[in-house]
Design a protein around this motif. Structure first.
Motif, PDB file in Angstrom:
ATOM      1  N   LEU A   1      -5.174   3.067   4.043  1.00 29.59           N
ATOM      2  CA  LEU A   1      -4.679   2.784   3.395  1.00 29.59           C
ATOM      3  C   LEU A   1      -2.770   3.027   3.234  1.00 29.59           C
ATOM      4  O   LEU A   1      -1.827   2.532   3.967  1.00 29.59           O
ATOM      5  CB  LEU A   1      -4.531   2.245   2.171  1.00 29.59           C
ATOM      6  CG  LEU A   1      -3.897   1.201   1.255  1.00 29.59           C
ATOM      7  CD1 LEU A   1      -3.637  -0.316   1.906  1.00 29.59           C
ATOM      8  CD2 LEU A   1      -3.888   1.445  -0.068  1.00 29.59           C
ATOM      9  N   GLN A   2      -2.348   4.025   2.823  1.00 34.58           N
ATOM     10  CA  GLN A   2      -1.285   5.022   3.441  1.00 34.58           C
ATOM     11  C   GLN A   2      -1.029   5.216   4.484  1.00 34.58           C
ATOM     12  O   GLN A   2       0.590   4.509   4.732  1.00 34.58           O
ATOM     13  CB  GLN A   2      -1.807   6.492   2.466  1.00 34.58           C
ATOM     14  CG  GLN A   2      -1.943   6.041   1.289  1.00 34.58           C
ATOM     15  CD  GLN A   2      -2.327   8.139   1.456  1.00 34.58           C
ATOM     16  OE1 GLN A   2      -2.372   8.615   1.956  1.00 34.58           O
ATOM     17  NE2 GLN A   2      -1.563   8.173  -0.651  1.00 34.58           N
ATOM     18  N   GLU A   3      -1.584   4.651   5.599  1.00 34.21           N
ATOM     19  CA  GLU A   3      -1.277   5.058   7.075  1.00 34.21           C
ATOM     20  C   GLU A   3      -0.757   3.588   7.686  1.00 34.21           C
ATOM     21  O   GLU A   3      -0.668   3.735   8.812  1.00 34.21           O
ATOM     22  CB  GLU A   3      -2.801   5.555   8.158  1.00 34.21           C
ATOM     23  CG  GLU A   3      -2.888   7.013   7.829  1.00 34.21           C
ATOM     24  CD  GLU A   3      -3.963   7.273   8.710  1.00 34.21           C
ATOM     25  OE1 GLU A   3      -4.794   6.711   9.554  1.00 34.21           O
ATOM     26  OE2 GLU A   3      -4.806   8.525   8.448  1.00 34.21           O
ATOM     27  N   VAL A   4      -1.877   2.624   7.630  1.00 28.44           N
ATOM     28  CA  VAL A   4      -1.408   1.394   7.355  1.00 28.44           C
ATOM     29  C   VAL A   4       0.264   0.766   6.759  1.00 28.44           C
ATOM     30  O   VAL A   4       1.065  -0.007   7.153  1.00 28.44           O
ATOM     31  CB  VAL A   4      -2.560   0.064   6.448  1.00 28.44           C
ATOM     32  CG1 VAL A   4      -2.219  -1.252   6.636  1.00 28.44           C
ATOM     33  CG2 VAL A   4      -3.672   0.234   7.747  1.00 28.44           C
ATOM     34  N   GLU A   5       0.242   1.883   5.013  1.00 28.52           N
ATOM     35  CA  GLU A   5       1.622   1.199   4.537  1.00 28.52           C
ATOM     36  C   GLU A   5       3.057   1.532   5.608  1.00 28.52           C
ATOM     37  O   GLU A   5       3.303   1.145   5.919  1.00 28.52           O
ATOM     38  CB  GLU A   5       1.453   1.516   3.018  1.00 28.52           C
ATOM     39  CG  GLU A   5       0.455   0.920   2.756  1.00 28.52           C
ATOM     40  CD  GLU A   5       0.440   1.475   1.286  1.00 28.52           C
ATOM     41  OE1 GLU A   5       1.084   2.721   0.902  1.00 28.52           O
ATOM     42  OE2 GLU A   5       0.132   0.655  -0.064  1.00 28.52           O
ATOM     43  N   ILE A   6       2.795   3.139   6.050  1.00 29.55           N
ATOM     44  CA  ILE A   6       3.786   3.529   7.192  1.00 29.55           C
ATOM     45  C   ILE A   6       3.540   2.549   7.977  1.00 29.55           C
ATOM     46  O   ILE A   6       4.625   2.483   8.356  1.00 29.55           O
ATOM     47  CB  ILE A   6       2.832   4.920   7.123  1.00 29.55           C
ATOM     48  CG1 ILE A   6       3.191   5.530   5.723  1.00 29.55           C
ATOM     49  CG2 ILE A   6       3.736   5.808   7.920  1.00 29.55           C
ATOM     50  CD1 ILE A   6       2.627   7.350   5.973  1.00 29.55           C
ATOM     51  N   ARG A   7       3.000   2.056   8.894  1.00 29.30           N
ATOM     52  CA  ARG A   7       2.677   1.330   9.857  1.00 29.30           C
ATOM     53  C   ARG A   7       3.341   0.087   9.627  1.00 29.30           C
ATOM     54  O   ARG A   7       4.180  -0.152  10.743  1.00 29.30           O
ATOM     55  CB  ARG A   7       1.250   1.572  10.682  1.00 29.30           C
ATOM     56  CG  ARG A   7       1.349   0.959  12.581  1.00 29.30           C
ATOM     57  CD  ARG A   7      -0.346   0.697  12.691  1.00 29.30           C
ATOM     58  NE  ARG A   7       0.119   0.113  13.749  1.00 29.30           N
ATOM     59  CZ  ARG A   7      -0.749  -0.589  14.940  1.00 29.30           C
ATOM     60  NH1 ARG A   7      -2.167  -0.207  14.074  1.00 29.30           N
ATOM     61  NH2 ARG A   7      -0.835  -0.551  15.530  1.00 29.30           N
TER      62      ARG A   7
ATOM     63  N   LYS B   1       5.672  -0.122   7.400  1.00 28.25           N
ATOM     64  CA  LYS B   1       6.913   0.181   7.314  1.00 28.25           C
ATOM     65  C   LYS B   1       7.965   0.239   8.474  1.00 28.25           C
ATOM     66  O   LYS B   1       8.647  -0.234   9.175  1.00 28.25           O
ATOM     67  CB  LYS B   1       7.389   1.066   6.166  1.00 28.25           C
ATOM     68  CG  LYS B   1       6.620   1.277   4.960  1.00 28.25           C
ATOM     69  CD  LYS B   1       7.161   2.179   4.201  1.00 28.25           C
ATOM     70  CE  LYS B   1       6.681   2.553   2.727  1.00 28.25           C
ATOM     71  NZ  LYS B   1       7.212   3.351   2.388  1.00 28.25           N
ATOM     72  N   ASP B   2       6.994   0.789   9.711  1.00 27.63           N
ATOM     73  CA  ASP B   2       7.468   1.212  11.069  1.00 27.63           C
ATOM     74  C   ASP B   2       8.131  -0.621  11.814  1.00 27.63           C
ATOM     75  O   ASP B   2       8.760  -0.880  12.069  1.00 27.63           O
ATOM     76  CB  ASP B   2       6.251   1.943  11.677  1.00 27.63           C
ATOM     77  CG  ASP B   2       6.924   3.231  11.404  1.00 27.63           C
ATOM     78  OD1 ASP B   2       7.804   3.363  10.406  1.00 27.63           O
ATOM     79  OD2 ASP B   2       5.957   4.188  11.399  1.00 27.63           O
ATOM     80  N   LEU B   3       6.516  -0.938  11.520  1.00 24.89           N
ATOM     81  CA  LEU B   3       7.102  -2.858  12.169  1.00 24.89           C
ATOM     82  C   LEU B   3       7.611  -3.105  11.112  1.00 24.89           C
ATOM     83  O   LEU B   3       8.581  -4.651  12.140  1.00 24.89           O
ATOM     84  CB  LEU B   3       5.594  -3.709  11.825  1.00 24.89           C
ATOM     85  CG  LEU B   3       4.725  -2.875  12.640  1.00 24.89           C
ATOM     86  CD1 LEU B   3       2.877  -3.544  12.447  1.00 24.89           C
ATOM     87  CD2 LEU B   3       4.490  -2.768  13.776  1.00 24.89           C
ATOM     88  N   GLU B   4       8.376  -3.055  10.071  1.00 18.29           N
ATOM     89  CA  GLU B   4       8.994  -4.045   9.167  1.00 18.29           C
ATOM     90  C   GLU B   4      10.565  -3.797   9.830  1.00 18.29           C
ATOM     91  O   GLU B   4      11.706  -4.439  10.172  1.00 18.29           O
ATOM     92  CB  GLU B   4       9.323  -3.891   8.225  1.00 18.29           C
ATOM     93  CG  GLU B   4       8.177  -4.780   7.390  1.00 18.29           C
ATOM     94  CD  GLU B   4       7.557  -4.076   6.021  1.00 18.29           C
ATOM     95  OE1 GLU B   4       8.400  -3.361   5.207  1.00 18.29           O
ATOM     96  OE2 GLU B   4       6.622  -4.587   4.796  1.00 18.29           O
TER      97      GLU B   4
END
Length: 358
Positions: free
Chosen positions: A295-301, A303-306
């Motif tokens: 989940l942390q990895e998805v959140e980081i990704r 944020k990058d996509l945002e």
């Protein structure tokens, strides 16, 4: 030594040994922690029968059977007899009614044999003219005499019996049969067997304790309680004269023991269940940690996509602004071009008119 070897065990069994309390003459005092071997011995030289029991190297029973003795069954597994020479009452607690009955039969058999031997001895004493010399000669021939501990009916005087003090242990004097090689070998072999069994039990105990660290204290408490209750059952069988009350109390104690054993079994099952739940909880914790990391990895990704989306939106807006400015500029150019075309058209028309006039 030849006379010693003639005294051999003729019947043996195992039982818990008790003696009457010399002070109260009512309560039983256990003289053995566990069941021990109790044997009938026959001394062919003296023609006497004795009941002997050893707890290690200590004699806890050394009783010469006389015709006046009576063995009484006080319960299904307990019996007793009085020994006036030792000034005590012995009690035996057996593991079953069969063992008690067998011991009682042997007691009656050897008691009858002692009576016959006494009658024959009295007949011989009546026929002889010097009984005192024969008695002295008999003492010299056989050092293994029961009167050294308990005495006999013929050779121990009433004065000695009356002045003898009550004893809880009949082995304060040296045992007459301690020098018998045959009896020593017999008890040494039994002692070696007990030591071997003790060593095996100790090894098994050491091995088992490694697997029961979490609940060994509780198990020890239950085992101690069970042992105490078993001992209490035996004591109740010894001291109670009311068989029905003893049986009822014994049933209740056995039920309590059974309940404790069932409780112990339930505790063991609960421990196993808790272990299983702990293992399952560990697996769930590992899965949770893995999902949290993902989940942390998805959140980081995300944020990058945002960030990339915001950048694209800015670029798109800038591009739209540039296109709008380009359209405005193009529109202005078209208007200027239209003006220039109109002016050129007028100029052409004027030039055409000039050519026609000339």
């Amino acid at each position: 030594m030849g006379h010693f070897k003639q005294e051999q065990p003729i019947f043996s069994t195992r039982a818990h040994v008790f003696q009457i309390d010399p002070n109260t003459k009512k309560n039983w005092v256990p003289t053995s922690k566990h069941a021990v071997t109790v044997s009938y011995f026959y001394d062919s030289t003296r023609n006497v029968y004795r009941i002997i029991s050893l707890d290690g190297s200590k004699a806890i029973i050394n009783s010469t059977i006389t015709p006046n003795m009576t063995f009484t069954k006080t319960s299904q597994k307990f019996g007793q007899w009085a020994d006036s020479r030792a000034n005590t009452v012995y009690g035996l607690g057996f593991s079953s009614e069969h063992h008690l009955s067998k011991f009682a039969e042997k007691f009656q058999e050897f008691k009858e044999a002692a009576r016959l031997a006494k009658e024959k001895s009295q007949e011989k004493m009546e026929l002889t003219s010097t009984p005192s010399q024969e008695s002295a000669g008999g003492d010299l021939q056989s050092p293994l005499t029961p009167e050294s501990i308990n005495g006999t009916d013929d050779e121990r005087t009433p004065d000695v019996t009356q002045n003898s003090e009550p004893r809880a242990e009949p082995t304060q004097n040296a045992l007459p049969f301690s020098h018998s090689s045959a009896i020593s070998k017999h008890w040494e072999a039994e002692l070696a067997t007990l030591k071997g069994n003790n060593a095996k039990l100790t090894a098994a105990l050491l091995e088992s304790t490694a697997n029961v660290k979490q609940w060994k204290q509780q198990l020890a408490a239950y085992q101690e309680e069970a042992e105490r209750l078993h001992k209490r059952v035996t004591e109740l069988e010894c001291v109670s004269s009311q068989a029905n009350a003893v049986h009822t109390h014994k049933t209740e104690l056995n039920q309590t023991i059974q309940e404790l054993e069932e409780t112990l079994k339930v505790k063991e099952e609960e421990i196993e269940r808790l272990k299983q739940e702990i293992d399952n909880a560990r697996e769930l914790q590992e899965q949770r940690d893995s999902l949290t990391q993902k989940l942390q990895e998805v959140e980081i990704r995300n944020k990058d996509l945002e960030g990339q989306l915001s950048d694209l939106e800015q670029r798109l807006e800038k591009s739209q602004n540039e296109q709008e400015a380009f359209r405005n500029n193009l529109k202005t150019l078209l208007e200027i071009l239209d003006g220039k075309i109109f002016e050129l058209t007028e100029l052409r028309d004027n030039l055409a008119k000039l050519l026609e006039c000339s």
